[in-house]
Design a protein around this motif. Structure first.
Motif, PDB file in Angstrom:
ATOM      1  N   ASP A 213      45.478  43.855  28.720  1.00 43.80           N
ATOM      2  CA  ASP A 213      44.086  43.487  28.495  1.00 43.80           C
ATOM      3  C   ASP A 213      43.972  42.165  27.742  1.00 43.80           C
ATOM      4  O   ASP A 213      42.968  41.468  27.847  1.00 43.80           O
ATOM      5  CB  ASP A 213      43.357  44.577  27.695  1.00 43.80           C
ATOM      6  N   LEU A 216      43.165  39.325  29.861  1.00 44.63           N
ATOM      7  CA  LEU A 216      41.954  39.396  30.668  1.00 44.63           C
ATOM      8  C   LEU A 216      40.757  38.849  29.914  1.00 44.63           C
ATOM      9  O   LEU A 216      40.541  39.146  28.750  1.00 44.63           O
ATOM     10  CB  LEU A 216      41.676  40.852  31.073  1.00 44.63           C
ATOM     11  N   PHE A 218      37.066  39.304  30.205  1.00 42.05           N
ATOM     12  CA  PHE A 218      36.053  40.104  30.897  1.00 42.05           C
ATOM     13  C   PHE A 218      34.737  39.344  31.059  1.00 42.05           C
ATOM     14  O   PHE A 218      33.815  39.837  31.671  1.00 42.05           O
ATOM     15  CB  PHE A 218      35.825  41.438  30.174  1.00 42.05           C
ATOM     16  N   SER A 220      34.815  36.244  32.396  1.00 43.62           N
ATOM     17  CA  SER A 220      35.049  35.211  33.409  1.00 43.62           C
ATOM     18  C   SER A 220      34.042  35.380  34.550  1.00 43.62           C
ATOM     19  O   SER A 220      33.425  36.437  34.705  1.00 43.62           O
ATOM     20  CB  SER A 220      36.475  35.315  33.954  1.00 43.62           C
ATOM     21  N   GLU A 221      33.938  34.355  35.367  1.00 46.23           N
ATOM     22  CA  GLU A 221      32.989  34.415  36.479  1.00 46.23           C
ATOM     23  C   GLU A 221      33.294  35.599  37.405  1.00 46.23           C
ATOM     24  O   GLU A 221      32.402  36.353  37.792  1.00 46.23           O
ATOM     25  CB  GLU A 221      33.055  33.093  37.256  1.00 46.23           C
ATOM     26  N   LEU A 222      34.589  35.767  37.724  1.00 44.20           N
ATOM     27  CA  LEU A 222      34.950  36.856  38.645  1.00 44.20           C
ATOM     28  C   LEU A 222      34.718  38.220  38.005  1.00 44.20           C
ATOM     29  O   LEU A 222      34.269  39.153  38.663  1.00 44.20           O
ATOM     30  CB  LEU A 222      36.410  36.720  39.076  1.00 44.20           C
ATOM     31  N   MET A 223      35.051  38.347  36.724  1.00 44.62           N
ATOM     32  CA  MET A 223      34.852  39.641  36.074  1.00 44.62           C
ATOM     33  C   MET A 223      33.371  40.001  36.012  1.00 44.62           C
ATOM     34  O   MET A 223      32.986  41.150  36.160  1.00 44.62           O
ATOM     35  CB  MET A 223      35.457  39.634  34.671  1.00 44.62           C
ATOM     36  N   LEU A 225      31.181  38.996  38.178  1.00 47.65           N
ATOM     37  CA  LEU A 225      30.839  39.362  39.560  1.00 47.65           C
ATOM     38  C   LEU A 225      31.272  40.795  39.841  1.00 47.65           C
ATOM     39  O   LEU A 225      30.574  41.558  40.517  1.00 47.65           O
ATOM     40  CB  LEU A 225      31.519  38.376  40.524  1.00 47.65           C
ATOM     41  N   ALA A 226      32.442  41.159  39.299  1.00 55.02           N
ATOM     42  CA  ALA A 226      32.941  42.528  39.482  1.00 55.02           C
ATOM     43  C   ALA A 226      31.979  43.546  38.881  1.00 55.02           C
ATOM     44  O   ALA A 226      31.789  44.635  39.412  1.00 55.02           O
ATOM     45  CB  ALA A 226      34.322  42.673  38.850  1.00 55.02           C
ATOM     46  N   ALA A 227      31.362  43.167  37.776  1.00 55.03           N
ATOM     47  CA  ALA A 227      30.445  44.097  37.115  1.00 55.03           C
ATOM     48  C   ALA A 227      29.026  43.866  37.622  1.00 55.03           C
ATOM     49  O   ALA A 227      28.086  43.665  36.844  1.00 55.03           O
ATOM     50  CB  ALA A 227      30.543  43.923  35.604  1.00 55.03           C
ATOM     51  N   GLY A 228      28.882  43.845  38.930  1.00 59.46           N
ATOM     52  CA  GLY A 228      27.564  43.783  39.538  1.00 59.46           C
ATOM     53  C   GLY A 228      26.906  42.418  39.449  1.00 59.46           C
ATOM     54  O   GLY A 228      25.711  42.288  39.686  1.00 59.46           O
ATOM     55  N   GLY A 229      27.682  41.386  39.092  1.00 56.71           N
ATOM     56  CA  GLY A 229      27.104  40.047  38.997  1.00 56.71           C
ATOM     57  C   GLY A 229      26.287  39.835  37.738  1.00 56.71           C
ATOM     58  O   GLY A 229      25.310  39.111  37.743  1.00 56.71           O
ATOM     59  N   ARG A 230      26.705  40.497  36.632  1.00 52.58           N
ATOM     60  CA  ARG A 230      25.936  40.360  35.386  1.00 52.58           C
ATOM     61  C   ARG A 230      26.070  38.939  34.836  1.00 52.58           C
ATOM     62  O   ARG A 230      27.059  38.255  35.087  1.00 52.58           O
ATOM     63  CB  ARG A 230      26.401  41.389  34.346  1.00 52.58           C
TER      64      ARG A 230
ATOM     65  N   LEU B 134      34.294  40.974  45.870  1.00 52.98           N
ATOM     66  CA  LEU B 134      33.417  41.450  44.791  1.00 52.98           C
ATOM     67  C   LEU B 134      31.952  41.306  45.176  1.00 52.98           C
ATOM     68  O   LEU B 134      31.165  42.256  45.075  1.00 52.98           O
ATOM     69  CB  LEU B 134      33.704  40.671  43.502  1.00 52.98           C
ATOM     70  N   ASN B 138      29.118  44.207  46.000  1.00 49.05           N
ATOM     71  CA  ASN B 138      27.865  44.317  45.235  1.00 49.05           C
ATOM     72  C   ASN B 138      26.676  44.475  46.180  1.00 49.05           C
ATOM     73  O   ASN B 138      25.755  45.264  45.925  1.00 49.05           O
ATOM     74  CB  ASN B 138      27.665  43.071  44.363  1.00 49.05           C
ATOM     75  N   GLN B 189      35.712  46.275  39.069  1.00 47.02           N
ATOM     76  CA  GLN B 189      34.556  46.616  39.893  1.00 47.02           C
ATOM     77  C   GLN B 189      34.497  48.120  40.175  1.00 47.02           C
ATOM     78  O   GLN B 189      33.432  48.733  40.084  1.00 47.02           O
ATOM     79  CB  GLN B 189      34.585  45.832  41.211  1.00 47.02           C
ATOM     80  N   TYR B 192      33.281  49.682  37.016  1.00 45.82           N
ATOM     81  CA  TYR B 192      31.870  49.380  36.728  1.00 45.82           C
ATOM     82  C   TYR B 192      30.953  50.349  37.467  1.00 45.82           C
ATOM     83  O   TYR B 192      29.993  50.882  36.902  1.00 45.82           O
ATOM     84  CB  TYR B 192      31.562  47.935  37.121  1.00 45.82           C
ATOM     85  N   TYR B 193      31.267  50.573  38.749  1.00 43.71           N
ATOM     86  CA  TYR B 193      30.397  51.428  39.557  1.00 43.71           C
ATOM     87  C   TYR B 193      30.751  52.913  39.453  1.00 43.71           C
ATOM     88  O   TYR B 193      30.060  53.747  40.029  1.00 43.71           O
ATOM     89  CB  TYR B 193      30.457  51.000  41.025  1.00 43.71           C
TER      90      TYR B 193
END
Lengths: 238, 395
Positions: A213, A216, A218, A220-223, A225-230, B134, B138, B189, B192-193
């Protein structure tokens, strides 16, 4: 082979030797470089242990790992020795005007972030002085890609060099450069302070990959995006 | 605990006979394999997606739709559905349709795909592979949960007032697994979901993917879906079973050692160093139990056993042995070892219950065609009556 000094070692130097004969002039060369490096470090009050990785005995396993993607125990052990070393000495014979395929094959197996900011002496042996630039033309770019810290002096031994005191002086110069880099603490500072800014293979072999960890971001742009694009966490309301 | 098989539908010459299946034969064989897996009581049949020879399954929903009609119990899934080169809108539509015809016996595993030319063939850039996967997921996630979607992203034409039809069966989307072996963003991801995470536990040293699975577990807990040990984990595996250990090794060796990536390797070395499982039913059972020790309680174990040019008769025997001698024991062992509170993998039935309890599931019925979805909250009759759609009037 490993030589352990009497004192508790403070620095570990890994030697990668791609020579294949026995005795091998490349191994002779890297042993000589390692010995002088340990001596010069010792004068500076730093004890060091040398661990040599001979590639010839694991050549077949290196080739298998390249094809299957699965390193054998011995190949994995060699990678881990490199990962845990504070500095390295890389020695290859020159074949067909280039570094040995065995050396490059092993280099192809190691993680891109395995040698970040590790001081390195680059060395080659060859049948003719005409190939002296192989170290700078081929080894140096390879270690630049790996973001290691090759010392300024490259070492090359042609047959006639074994009778020349100049070779000994060049070895001392390179060994001193390595010792100064190690003593300065700069390599560790670069790797520790800058670790997150390099690309890493998650869960890879690099010594700092033990706590994945930590590699990482969390935010970053990709991370994100991974979390729903927050949005960036700094932009989030408290 | 679910046990099943997965196939990528590869074709290669049999190293013993030199015989190469035609694409027609291979497709028929995949169907036979899926049917047999259903008959012997395996839980999951998953099919890959490829767009280059020597692989046949370019259109998994077509093949799985047919298999759905021929099977009774088995859950159909994918291994994987390409989340990068497919249009997420088409994925939403195709898999919702498949979910309906399979009466809910469907989930899917989404992944990136690593065949470089496939990306440009579909107009995509592999260097954007992670971001594509990703962002596309989404969108897929919303398309299955919102009747009308307005959406804007980097990779796909924007959507205004788009409704993906049909709506998922019972308005409950298929469960999704995110497949990855190296990408922490994909684990993130999935976490997250609250979706599943699947590591194809082959072709790498034992437990090479444990750091990634552990990351998914920690982040699953971080996002409040449950504790780390309640996260939904699946593993791939490769096995070859015979009643006697040595027979398994001898029968499998030519197929393994002739396969391109294993040339020059010894099967025994891979058996020792990687998760590949070759041996008697008891040896396979013992090795799979080590996966549980290493990865913790998990929910789905899939085996690849029809690849490496194995003849279909051999693959069918493998399924018989798996279904009759290996999986029943593993089910018992996993059940008895499982820590309290660790859930099973979600199924359509469990997801319907979770959403509706005892109430009847929503059955969306469209309004009469009005030519667009832009002006109301829902194109369906059960849209919130308090929200009045304002239709443009043309005089």
């Amino acid at each position: 082979m490993s030589e352990t000094l009497d004192q508790e070692p403070m620095a570990t130097i890994a030697v990668v030797n791609a020579g294949v004969s026995d005795p091998s002039s490349t191994r002779l060369f890297t042993d000589r470089i390692a010995q002088r490096t340990v001596a010069i470090l010792s004068e500076a009050g730093i004890s060091a242990a040398v661990r040599t990785i001979d590639l010839a005995p694991i050549a077949v396993e290196i080739a298998q790992a390249l094809v299957s993607g699965v390193p054998s125990e011995k190949v994995q052990d060699a990678i881990e020795r490199l990962a845990s070393a504070d500095a390295l000495i890389a020695g290859t014979p020159v074949y067909k005007a280039g570094i040995s395929g065995l050396f490059k094959s092993f280099a192809d197996l190691i993680d891109d972030d395995l040698l970040i900011a590790k001081p390195a002496i680059l060395a080659a042996t060859g049948g003719s002085a005409r190939h002296a630039m192989v170290v700078d033309d081929q080894l140096r770019p390879l270690f630049a890609f790996l973001r290691a810290l090759p010392v300024p002096t490259s070492l090359y031994a042609a047959p006639e060099d074994w009778g020349s005191t100049d070779l000994g002086r060049r070895i001392d110069r390179a060994a001193t450069e390595l010792a100064v880099l190690l003593r300065s603490g700069a390599p560790r500072d670069i790797a520790d302070g800058n670790w997150a800014r390099y690309q890493h293979r998650f869960g890879g072999n690099a010594s700092r990959a033990g706590k994945p960890d930590a590699d990482l971001d969390f935010d970053s742009e990709l991370m994100r995006l991974a979390a729903g694009g927050r949005p960036r966490s700094t932009a989030e309301p408290d | 605990m679910q046990f099943g098989i997965f196939s990528v539908g590869d074709i290669a010459p049999d190293p013993l006979t030199g015989y190469t299946y035609s694409e027609a034969e291979r497709i028929d064989n995949i169907i036979r394999i899926a049917q047999r897996a259903d008959e012997v009581g395996l839980d999951v049949f998953a099919l890959g997606e490829h767009h280059n020879p020597p692989f046949v399954p370019s259109s998994p929903t077509t093949l799985l739709g047919h298999i759905a009609a021929l099977t009774k119990r088995i859950i159909l899934s994918t291994s994987v559905t390409l989340m990068t080169t497919n249009d997420p809108v088409k994925i939403a539509e195709d898999y919702a349709m498949l979910q309906h015809v399979a009466k809910g016996r469907l989930d899917l595993m989404v992944g990136r795909g690593n065949t470089v030319p496939v990306y440009p063939w579909f107009g995509k850039d592999i260097r954007q592979g992670v971001a594509l996967a990703l962002e596309n997921y989404n969108l897929l996630h919303r398309l299955w949960r919102e009747d009308v979607v307005d959406w804007e992203g980097k990779f796909r034409t924007s959507l205004q007032g788009f409704t993906s039809t049909p709506r998922p069966l019972d308005d409950v989307p298929p469960f999704v697994w995110h497949g990855s072996i190296r990408t922490p963003e994909i684990a993130e991801q999935a976490a997250y979901y609250g979706n599943g995470f699947f590591a194809n536990h082959i072709l790498a040293p034992n437990f090479a993917f444990k750091p990634l699975v552990d990351l998914y577990r920690r982040r699953f807990e971080h996002y409040g879906h449950g504790t780390a040990d309640q996260a939904i984990v699946g593993l791939g595996g490769m096995s070859f079973i015979a009643r006697r250990s040595q027979d398994a090794v001898e029968a499998f060796r030519p197929y393994f050692e002739h396969y391109p990536i294993f040339r020059g390797s010894r099967l025994e070395d891979h058996m020792a160093a990687t998760p590949i499982t070759v041996g008697s039913p008891q040896e396979v059972i013992d090795k799979v139990l080590t996966f549980r020790e290493g990865f913790g309680d998990y929910q789905r174990q899939l085996f690849a056993l029809d690849g490496l040019a194995l003849p279909v008769e051999t693959a069918l025997e493998q399924i018989e042995l798996l279904g009759s001698e290996v999986v029943p024991v593993l089910r018992k062992e996993f059940d008895s070892l499982r820590a309290p509170g660790v859930p099973e993998a979600p199924t359509h039935a469990s997801l319907v219950t979770a959403k509706y309890g005892d109430a009847a599931p929503r059955q969306p019925r469209p309004n009469p065609n009005r030519g667009d979805n832009l002006s109301g909250v829902s194109p369906y009759q059960d849209s919130d009556p308090s929200v009045r759609a304002q239709f443009p009037v043309i005089v």
